[in-house]
Write an enzyme that holds these catalytic residues in place. Structure first.
Site, PDB file in Angstrom:
ATOM      1  N   CYS A  10       0.837  -1.215   0.000  1.00  0.00           N
ATOM      2  CA  CYS A  10       0.000   0.000   0.000  1.00  0.00           C
ATOM      3  C   CYS A  10       0.867   1.257   0.000  1.00  0.00           C
ATOM      4  CB  CYS A  10      -0.925  -0.051   1.213  1.00  0.00           C
ATOM      5  SG  CYS A  10      -1.589   1.522   1.743  1.00  0.00           S
ATOM      6  N   CYS A  47       0.329   3.894   2.702  1.00  0.00           N
ATOM      7  CA  CYS A  47       0.776   3.392   4.020  1.00  0.00           C
ATOM      8  C   CYS A  47       2.276   3.657   4.200  1.00  0.00           C
ATOM      9  CB  CYS A  47       0.519   1.891   4.149  1.00  0.00           C
ATOM     10  SG  CYS A  47      -1.201   1.439   3.958  1.00  0.00           S
TER      11      CYS A  47
END
Lengths: 103, 285
Positions: A31, A34
């Site tokens: 991600c 993230c």
């Protein structure tokens, strides 16, 4: 203090059974946003070490925890107090907001 | 590999391009679609035009001015901006362009449609990033709300993960070719409490869905920003006084950053973003 790696094995102990506020970062290695959030999370962990805790849950490794808290989007940041979620942020969130909520 | 790619060719993007090019940087500006400026019949409040100027003329002059000093300008629809090891990859429908710095100057695009339930269900089944959140919908039914190539691109990112993906245009005409199922009915509500459960249309019909991905019109600044991990303030990109975002090497200027939606503000912010980008590149060497 560094960021605590949370899993089913230690989630209760580290998050639910502590008298400190805990910031939990739900993330995954694939991600992008993230990864952008990660350095801020590390810094927060250092700066709040005296009065709060910071942990992270890899949603690939611990899907049960993600499921329990209804995580459908990452990063999601939850702040716990006495085992209860008191703040929830979906998406990258600025450090100052999280720091003020951990006080 | 370009030094700087600027997405958007309005006053902010062009202004950033002018300053960066004059500092000898290799600059590409990519734009598509209609600019807000282009649609303005007459600009009466911008410095130096005795009788005002049409938005279209000011817009076209800006592009020509940038081209004249050696900025490369391409008209292509940008679908995504990704981070690479040494900068950014800007993906358009047919090409991928790489740069060390990226400046988002795409104007103010609304991220959310006015549909009841969207805000309440964000993070509970409403998502703005197929590639980030598709994982949570394995073998589930999802819809993409949108009507352009961007919506199709998001649907493609989802199709190998989810059970079924459908595009809902919310009353608009579908403007891109696609083999996905398309439903053009107007949506009245997204239903669900802790999780998205269904979509209700204005004709009273409902369909069961687990996830709703938002991809309105063309991808805009806030769409790119969300996927990279840029901090937003509502639909606007959060920047500091140097027009820098929280992501290294990524800047934003003009209407994308919110505030006063005026040419003068966009030109100023573009100049700052251009100069900040140049400084960043010079210091990085």
């Amino acid at each position: 203090m560094s960021v605590i790696v949370l899993s089913e094995d230690n989630f209760d102990e580290e998050v639910r059974k502590t008298d400190k506020k805990v910031l939990v970062d739900f993330y995954a290695d694939w991600c992008g946003p993230c990864k952008m959030m990660a350095p801020a999370i590390e810094k927060i962990a250092e700066e709040v070490a005296e009065y709060a805790k910071v942990g992270k849950v890899n949603v690939d490794d611990s899907p049960e925890i993600a499921e329990e808290f209804g995580i459908m989007s990452i990063p999601t940041l939850l702040i716990f107090e006495n085992g209860e979620v008191i703040h929830k942020h979906v998406g990258v969130t600025d450090k100052e907001t999280l720091m003020s909520e951990l006080k | 590999m370009y030094d700087i790619i600027i997405v958007g060719a309005g006053p902010a993007g062009i202004s950033a391009g002018l300053y960066a090019r004059r500092a000898n940087k290799n600059v590409l500006i990519i734009y598509s679609g209609e600019s807000n400026l282009e649609k303005a019949e007459k600009i009466d409040n911008y410095y130096g035009f005795v009788n005002g100027i049409s938005g279209k003329d000011l817009y076209e002059n800006g592009i020509r001015q940038a081209e004249n000093i050696g900025v490369e300008v391409k008209k292509e629809e940008v679908l995504n901006i990704e981070m690479t090891l040494d900068g950014f990859a800007v993906k358009t429908i047919d090409n991928v362009y790489e740069s060390s710095v990226c400046i988002i100057a795409t104007g103010n695009k609304k991220l959310r449609p006015n549909i009841k339930g969207i805000i309440e269900l964000e993070g509970k089944g409403v998502s703005y990033c197929a590639i980030c959140d598709g994982f949570f919908y394995r073998n589930k039914n999802v819809v993409v709300i949108g009507n352009g190539k961007y919506a199709v691109s998001e649907a493609k990112d989802l199709e190998n993960i989810v059970q079924n993906v459908k595009i809902l245009t919310d009353g608009k005409e579908m403007e891109a070719d696609t083999t996905f199922d398309v439903d053009t009915r107007k949506i009245s509500q997204i239903i669900g409490e802790d999780r998205v459960e269904a979509i209700k249309f204005e004709d009273g019909d409902t369909i069961d869905v687990n996830g709703v991905f938002i991809a309105l019109g063309e991808a805009g600044g806030s769409d790119f920003a969300k996927k990279i991990g840029v901090i937003l303030d509502k639909d606007s990109i959060k920047v500091d006084e140097n027009m820098a975002t929280n992501v290294k090497g990524l800047y934003s200027c003009g209407n994308s950053t919110g505030g006063l939606l005026q040419v003068s503000k966009a030109v100023y912010e573009g100049a700052v973003a251009g100069l900040s980008a140049v400084k960043y590149l010079n210091e990085r060497k």
